[in-house]
Scaffold this active site. Structure first.
Site, short mmCIF file in Angstrom:
data_model
loop_
_atom_site.label_atom_id
_atom_site.label_comp_id
_atom_site.label_asym_id
_atom_site.label_seq_id
_atom_site.Cartn_x
_atom_site.Cartn_y
_atom_site.Cartn_z
N ASP A 164 39.39 52.79 36.06
CA ASP A 164 38.30 53.35 33.92
C ASP A 164 37.64 54.47 34.25
OD1 ASP A 164 38.15 50.08 34.86
OD2 ASP A 164 36.64 50.47 35.86
N ASP A 191 39.29 46.64 29.57
CA ASP A 191 38.08 45.68 29.74
C ASP A 191 37.19 45.47 27.78
OD1 ASP A 191 37.46 46.00 32.44
OD2 ASP A 191 36.90 48.13 32.40
#
Length: 213
Positions: A161, A180
């Protein structure tokens, strides 16, 4: 009175019979032509779904490789006047750092989601659903690639991330990645289409107006 027909009358009768025979045969070919259109439409929607998924997956993989190679271990990079920060984190959980510690279960869930979308794909008759499911498919595959190939091991890999809004380190909103974002955007699109009464098979459900008594 003679009932014999002249050669011209016989020729006209034969032409009329041939015309009626051709007219009777014509409807038999119509279903075949009608069947080709849905198949062509289905192929186009499959190509649309696959194209969206490939683009989403490609962008996710490229951005993860780039940030790991250039930014991991460094201070967060401030972008857009502080609206966005590039801050590389390794996430063992789900999207937005949820369900930490259940990496293997999340990997199996992602595999199940991919399988359901692939099973549903040939039945698609809606371009909107094709785009939405393509985004979800690409995002699910993007994070699944991390869980399979990244450390510490298969089905336990930590997802990369690197996007943090308004503050680094996920202080205001959990750190996320392109996959995401694709999953969320695709899911929202599918939900909106459902609320509008548009099904994946092209069926449109319209609300019946109440009849005043």
């Amino acid at each position: 009175m003679s009932t014999e027909q002249s050669p011209q009358e016989q020729s006209s009768a034969e032409q009329a019979d041939a015309g009626s025979t051709a007219a009777e045969r014509a409807p038999e070919t119509q279903p075949e032509a009608a069947d080709e259109s849905p198949r062509d439409g289905s192929r186009k929607l499959l190509a649309l779904l696959g194209g969206v998924a490939v683009v989403a997956l490609g962008i996710d993989i490229v951005t993860k490789i780039a940030v790991v190679a250039n930014l991991e271990g460094h201070a967060p990079v401030r972008l857009l006047g502080g609206v966005l920060y590039l801050d590389v984190l390794r996430n063992p959980g789900a999207a937005f750092s949820l369900a930490t510690g259940m990496t293997w279960l999340l990997a199996l869930l992602a595999i199940a989601v991919v399988g359901v979308i692939i099973w549903l794909a040939p039945k698609l008759r809606s371009p909107g659903w094709a785009v939405g499911l393509g985004l979800v498919l690409g995002g699910a595959c993007g994070n699944l690639v991390d869980r399979i190939f990244r450390a510490p091991g298969p089905l336990q890999g930590h997802v990369v991330d690197f996007l943090s809004v308004f503050a680094p380190g996920g202080a205001i909103w959990p750190v996320f990645n392109v996959a995401d974002s694709c999953i969320v955007c695709g899911g929202i699109l599918v939900v909106l289409l459902s609320l509008m009464g548009r099904d994946y098979d092209g069926t449109v459900h319209r609300k019946k107006k109440a009849v005043a008594s």
